[in-house]
Design a protein around this motif. Structure first.
Motif, PDB file in Angstrom:
ATOM      1  N   PHE A  73      59.371 -27.827 -96.309  1.00  0.00           N
ATOM      2  CA  PHE A  73      59.215 -27.571 -94.880  1.00  0.00           C
ATOM      3  C   PHE A  73      60.492 -27.927 -94.142  1.00  0.00           C
ATOM      4  O   PHE A  73      61.308 -28.700 -94.638  1.00  0.00           O
ATOM      5  N   GLU A  74      60.654 -27.358 -92.984  1.00  0.00           N
ATOM      6  CA  GLU A  74      61.708 -27.825 -92.094  1.00  0.00           C
ATOM      7  C   GLU A  74      61.070 -27.988 -90.734  1.00  0.00           C
ATOM      8  O   GLU A  74      60.916 -27.029 -89.985  1.00  0.00           O
ATOM      9  N   ILE A  75      60.655 -29.216 -90.470  1.00  0.00           N
ATOM     10  CA  ILE A  75      59.960 -29.479 -89.207  1.00  0.00           C
ATOM     11  C   ILE A  75      60.793 -30.473 -88.431  1.00  0.00           C
ATOM     12  O   ILE A  75      61.179 -31.511 -88.953  1.00  0.00           O
ATOM     13  N   ALA A  76      61.102 -30.135 -87.200  1.00  0.00           N
ATOM     14  CA  ALA A  76      61.920 -31.036 -86.388  1.00  0.00           C
ATOM     15  C   ALA A  76      61.109 -31.500 -85.189  1.00  0.00           C
ATOM     16  O   ALA A  76      60.317 -30.743 -84.626  1.00  0.00           O
ATOM     17  N   GLU A  77      61.322 -32.744 -84.819  1.00  0.00           N
ATOM     18  CA  GLU A  77      60.636 -33.285 -83.658  1.00  0.00           C
ATOM     19  C   GLU A  77      61.514 -32.952 -82.467  1.00  0.00           C
ATOM     20  O   GLU A  77      62.715 -33.180 -82.511  1.00  0.00           O
ATOM     21  N   PHE A  78      60.930 -32.389 -81.427  1.00  0.00           N
ATOM     22  CA  PHE A  78      61.760 -32.240 -80.231  1.00  0.00           C
ATOM     23  C   PHE A  78      60.943 -32.564 -78.999  1.00  0.00           C
ATOM     24  O   PHE A  78      60.176 -31.779 -78.514  1.00  0.00           O
ATOM     25  N   GLY A  79      61.096 -33.774 -78.552  1.00  0.00           N
ATOM     26  CA  GLY A  79      60.315 -34.207 -77.403  1.00  0.00           C
ATOM     27  C   GLY A  79      59.018 -34.809 -77.864  1.00  0.00           C
ATOM     28  O   GLY A  79      58.551 -34.556 -78.963  1.00  0.00           O
ATOM     29  N   ARG A  80      58.446 -35.610 -76.991  1.00  0.00           N
ATOM     30  CA  ARG A  80      57.233 -36.310 -77.354  1.00  0.00           C
ATOM     31  C   ARG A  80      56.083 -35.355 -77.632  1.00  0.00           C
ATOM     32  O   ARG A  80      55.763 -34.492 -76.837  1.00  0.00           O
ATOM     33  N   ASN A  81      55.470 -35.507 -78.803  1.00  0.00           N
ATOM     34  CA  ASN A  81      54.328 -34.694 -79.227  1.00  0.00           C
ATOM     35  C   ASN A  81      54.655 -33.214 -79.446  1.00  0.00           C
ATOM     36  O   ASN A  81      53.761 -32.393 -79.571  1.00  0.00           O
ATOM     37  N   PHE A  82      55.939 -32.866 -79.421  1.00  0.00           N
ATOM     38  CA  PHE A  82      56.324 -31.487 -79.688  1.00  0.00           C
ATOM     39  C   PHE A  82      57.124 -31.399 -80.977  1.00  0.00           C
ATOM     40  O   PHE A  82      58.004 -32.225 -81.227  1.00  0.00           O
ATOM     41  N   PHE A  83      56.814 -30.393 -81.763  1.00  0.00           N
ATOM     42  CA  PHE A  83      57.550 -30.185 -83.001  1.00  0.00           C
ATOM     43  C   PHE A  83      57.942 -28.725 -83.104  1.00  0.00           C
ATOM     44  O   PHE A  83      57.339 -27.865 -82.454  1.00  0.00           O
ATOM     45  N   ARG A  84      58.937 -28.487 -83.929  1.00  0.00           N
ATOM     46  CA  ARG A  84      59.320 -27.106 -84.157  1.00  0.00           C
ATOM     47  C   ARG A  84      59.374 -26.885 -85.658  1.00  0.00           C
ATOM     48  O   ARG A  84      60.076 -27.607 -86.359  1.00  0.00           O
ATOM     49  N   VAL A  85      58.648 -25.889 -86.111  1.00  0.00           N
ATOM     50  CA  VAL A  85      58.683 -25.559 -87.531  1.00  0.00           C
ATOM     51  C   VAL A  85      59.778 -24.536 -87.703  1.00  0.00           C
ATOM     52  O   VAL A  85      59.679 -23.404 -87.231  1.00  0.00           O
ATOM     53  N   GLU A  86      60.854 -24.944 -88.360  1.00  0.00           N
ATOM     54  CA  GLU A  86      61.990 -24.040 -88.502  1.00  0.00           C
ATOM     55  C   GLU A  86      62.024 -23.373 -89.859  1.00  0.00           C
ATOM     56  O   GLU A  86      62.675 -22.361 -90.044  1.00  0.00           O
ATOM     57  N   GLY A  87      61.325 -23.970 -90.808  1.00  0.00           N
ATOM     58  CA  GLY A  87      61.299 -23.356 -92.132  1.00  0.00           C
ATOM     59  C   GLY A  87      60.029 -23.741 -92.859  1.00  0.00           C
ATOM     60  O   GLY A  87      59.424 -24.770 -92.572  1.00  0.00           O
ATOM     61  N   VAL A  88      59.612 -22.879 -93.764  1.00  0.00           N
ATOM     62  CA  VAL A  88      58.431 -23.174 -94.568  1.00  0.00           C
ATOM     63  C   VAL A  88      58.777 -22.972 -96.038  1.00  0.00           C
ATOM     64  O   VAL A  88      59.747 -22.294 -96.357  1.00  0.00           O
ATOM     65  N   PRO A  89      57.987 -23.553 -96.926  1.00  0.00           N
ATOM     66  CA  PRO A  89      58.290 -23.392 -98.348  1.00  0.00           C
ATOM     67  C   PRO A  89      58.275 -21.930 -98.754  1.00  0.00           C
ATOM     68  O   PRO A  89      57.575 -21.111 -98.151  1.00  0.00           O
ATOM     69  N   GLU A  90      59.034 -21.632 -99.789  1.00  0.00           N
ATOM     70  CA  GLU A  90      59.173 -20.247-100.231  1.00  0.00           C
ATOM     71  C   GLU A  90      57.866 -19.604-100.627  1.00  0.00           C
ATOM     72  O   GLU A  90      57.681 -18.410-100.513  1.00  0.00           O
ATOM     73  N   TRP A  91      56.950 -20.437-101.118  1.00  0.00           N
ATOM     74  CA  TRP A  91      55.717 -19.849-101.626  1.00  0.00           C
ATOM     75  C   TRP A  91      54.744 -19.442-100.536  1.00  0.00           C
ATOM     76  O   TRP A  91      53.697 -18.894-100.783  1.00  0.00           O
ATOM     77  N   MET A  92      55.084 -19.705 -99.286  1.00  0.00           N
ATOM     78  CA  MET A  92      54.137 -19.432 -98.223  1.00  0.00           C
ATOM     79  C   MET A  92      54.525 -18.178 -97.447  1.00  0.00           C
ATOM     80  O   MET A  92      55.690 -17.953 -97.162  1.00  0.00           O
ATOM     81  N   ALA A  93      53.527 -17.349 -97.121  1.00  0.00           N
ATOM     82  CA  ALA A  93      53.825 -16.215 -96.257  1.00  0.00           C
ATOM     83  C   ALA A  93      54.126 -16.772 -94.871  1.00  0.00           C
ATOM     84  O   ALA A  93      53.338 -17.548 -94.350  1.00  0.00           O
ATOM     85  N   PRO A  94      55.271 -16.400 -94.290  1.00  0.00           N
ATOM     86  CA  PRO A  94      55.637 -16.986 -92.992  1.00  0.00           C
ATOM     87  C   PRO A  94      54.542 -16.819 -91.952  1.00  0.00           C
ATOM     88  O   PRO A  94      54.353 -17.681 -91.110  1.00  0.00           O
TER      89      PRO A  94
END
Ligand code: ADP
Ligand code: MG
Length: 594
Positions: free
Chosen positions: A485-506
């Motif tokens: 995964f590529e999950i980044a925290e940005f701000g309180r209680n907010f996250f951004r999913v920037e990438g997912v594992p290869e095996w998952m359909a985006p």
């Protein structure tokens, strides 16, 4: 013979505290309830280090006189009921007169209060249940209670406390619940000097939900309202197809009191029976109003549960109200409004959120094509012994290792089961279970070698969480990022999913993440041993994120069978269900009474 004694107040209070005050959030709950019961319209809650070191609750209510303040600290002192029958007319959160003495018995407890019409205020200090002082103090009308060194005198209780982040998450959740229950009061919540939320008086519950749960969620909800003699229901519910993996976002109130009610949650689950796939839970903020005489709030030490006298009636009423609303929506859809898609039933299988105002469906936010992502059938390694380069050989009967028998493909029934003829009889292979087993073992192997590839999403998926889930996610962020995964925290209680594992359909990313977060809340992926956590992740991924290939011809089914039998444990799915069932020739003949 043992002698019978009446326990001194201080001991009795500590025992009562053991039931009522289980963790710092319970102190906050009791104090906020008192402020609301007193009619305060402004409540400020501040805490430090998960509430262990410091909790302050301050209100602009009518305050207490010196005598009343001293009395309030006595056990069973309450201004809210005078006799048992008053419970049938109860309009307040509190009624037992236990909270203040309980809290004061397990902490350093400082109360400052000034009542309307009095010149000066009163300050009372109690330490571990021992009275220290009472004197005059200057302060505005209202009440301020500071609880510090919580459970210092009760080491057993301290041991059960979780990390500061978890305790803090419970406090935040608690204040949110009361803020939802009473939108007409202004709330401020401060943690370690930072304002977590500040919500002014709100006109409606919907405004409050938007204020504290985020506009993303609020914008996607439907309002529901219904009444019948003695019962009224109002609230906000999720759209068909928008489900959660856990019950945590089904929030219910009875006469404004936040409660965990089995009756209400079952009613909700039942209402969404056709609107959500099995095992998914709706989102809901439901407020039930009922004659206080028809509900018993005195069944749980912390008053978190209630019992309805006419349970079946309440349940039927809620189911009807929610179902009517969901059906109305479907009717709207038929008339070309709001929601696209067929009848509710036909949406049941679709995991991603139905399109709704305020949130774009995930698919349309993620641009195709993805160079890395390949649909599932392709990545199956070719059957053993096949050099790994050429395409799979023409289908041949599956040789089942150890059984000296072979399976000959007959066909697929109900899309779900592959039927094979065997020397011993007949086999029904559960496609889903077999597929999950294969994927589970593949992912385990991949995780073990640390080769978890990531595909970056062209458009990151924003996710807004509540405080508890945020705390849990932050704890596991590194683990998830190590596993594709590529999950980044940005701000309180907010996250951004920037990438997912290869095996998952985006396009599955958001639904999967919500499930993963649900699993975290249930204590999932919490294992200290990373290997166990990996195992859980693989299990979850195999069950939720791996899609069944659409084609199910002879070649694919033979391939599925051989893949399955090259697994270490081919007989069961990762969840422990059988991957196939066998009907022996003898059994078949018996059935035909031969
Ligand atoms: P209960 O809420 O069950 O009555 P508590 O121990 O929580 O018992 O409180 C005892 C009494 O103290 C209440 O009944 C109320 O009269 C008074 N009290 C507590 N907190 C406040 C407050 N913030 N403002 C005014 N009165 C309060
Ligand atoms: Mg109380």
């Amino acid at each position: 013979m043992p002698t019978i004694r009446i326990l001194p107040d201080r001991v009795a209070n500590q025992i009562a505290a053991g039931e009522v005050i289980e963790r710092p959030a319970a102190v906050v709950k009791e104090l906020v309830e008192n402020s609301l019961d007193a009619g305060a319209t402004r409540i400020e809650v501040e805490f430090r280090t998960g509430g262990r070191a410091y909790i302050r609750v301050e209100d602009n209510g009518p305050g207490l006189t010196r005598d009343d303040a001293l009395l309030a600290l006595e056990r069973h002192a309450t201004s809210k009921i005078a006799e048992a029958a008053d419970l049938d007319r109860l309009a307040t959160f509190g009624f037992r007169g236990e909270a203040l003495p309980s809290v004061a018995s397990v902490s350093r407890f400082e109360l400052q209060t000034r009542s309307v019409g009095e010149e000066s205020g009163t300050e009372i200090l109690v330490n571990g249940g021992k009275f220290v002082h009472v004197h005059e103090c200057g302060r505005p009308v209202g009440t301020r209670i500071v609880v510090s060194h919580l459970f210092n005198s009760v080491p057993a209780r301290r041991k059960f406390l979780k990390s500061d982040a978890t305790e803090s998450a419970h406090i935040i959740h608690c204040v949110r619940l009361y803020a939802l229950a009473c939108p007409q009061a202004a709330f401020t919540l401060i943690e370690d000097g930072r304002v977590i939320f500040r919500s002014p008086e709100c006109a409606t519950t919907a405004d409050r939900v938007a204020e504290i749960f985020g506009r993303q969620i609020a914008g996607s909800l439907l309002t529901v309202e219904a009444a019948e003699p003695g019962l009224r229901l109002a609230g906000l519910i999720g759209r068909p197809g928008t489900g959660r993996a856990t019950r945590h976002e089904m929030i219910t109130f009875v006469n404004r009191r936040p409660v965990d009610s089995r009756t209400l949650s079952y009613a909700l689950i039942e209402s969404y029976h056709e609107a959500l796939p099995k095992g998914r839970y709706p989102l809901a903020f439901l407020f039930l109003e009922i004659d206080p005489a028809a509900v018993d709030v005195n069944v749980h030490p912390a008053k978190r549960e209630v019992r309805f006298r006419a349970e079946a009636q309440v349940r039927a009423f809620v189911v009807r109200a929610v179902l009517d609303r969901l059906r109305e929506l479907t009717a709207d859809a038929g008339a070309g409004a709001l929601v696209t898609g067929g009848p509710i039933g036909s949406m049941a299988g679709s995991l991603p959120a139905a399109p709704s105002a305020g949130s774009t469906p995930v698919e349309s936010r993620i641009a195709a094509p993805f160079p890395v992502y390949r649909p599932l059938p392709a990545p199956f390694p070719p059957p053993a012994g096949d050099g790994g380069v050429r395409p799979a050989p023409p289908p041949a009967p599956i040789a089942v290792p150890g059984l000296r028998t072979s399976w000959r493909f007959v066909g697929v029934v109900q899309g779900a089961y592959a039927v094979f003829d065997t020397d011993a009889g007949l086999v029904l292979l559960d496609r889903r279970a077999a597929h999950e087993r294969i994927w589970y073992e593949r992912l385990r192997a991949q995780f073990a070698t640390g080769r978890a590839g990531t595909q970056r999403l062209l458009l990151p998926v924003p996710i807004e969480l509540d405080a508890i889930t945020t705390a849990l996610l932050v704890d596991r962020l590194e683990f998830l990022n190590d596993h594709g995964f590529e999950i980044a925290e940005f701000g309180r209680n907010f996250f951004r999913v920037e990438g997912v594992p290869e095996w998952m359909a985006p396009s599955d990313a958001e639904a999967f993440l919500r499930d993963l977060l649900g699993a975290l809340r249930e204590g999932g992926l919490g294992a200290k041993d990373p290997d166990l956590a990996r195992d859980e992740l693989a299990r979850l991924a195999a069950a939720r994120a791996v899609r069944l290939p659409e084609t199910a011809g002879e070649a694919e089914m033979n391939n599925l069978g051989s893949q399955l039998f090259s697994c270490r444990q081919p007989l069961t799915s990762p969840a422990g269900k059988p991957t196939y069932v066998e009907l022996s020739r003898g059994e078949i003949e018996r059935r035909f009474q031969k």
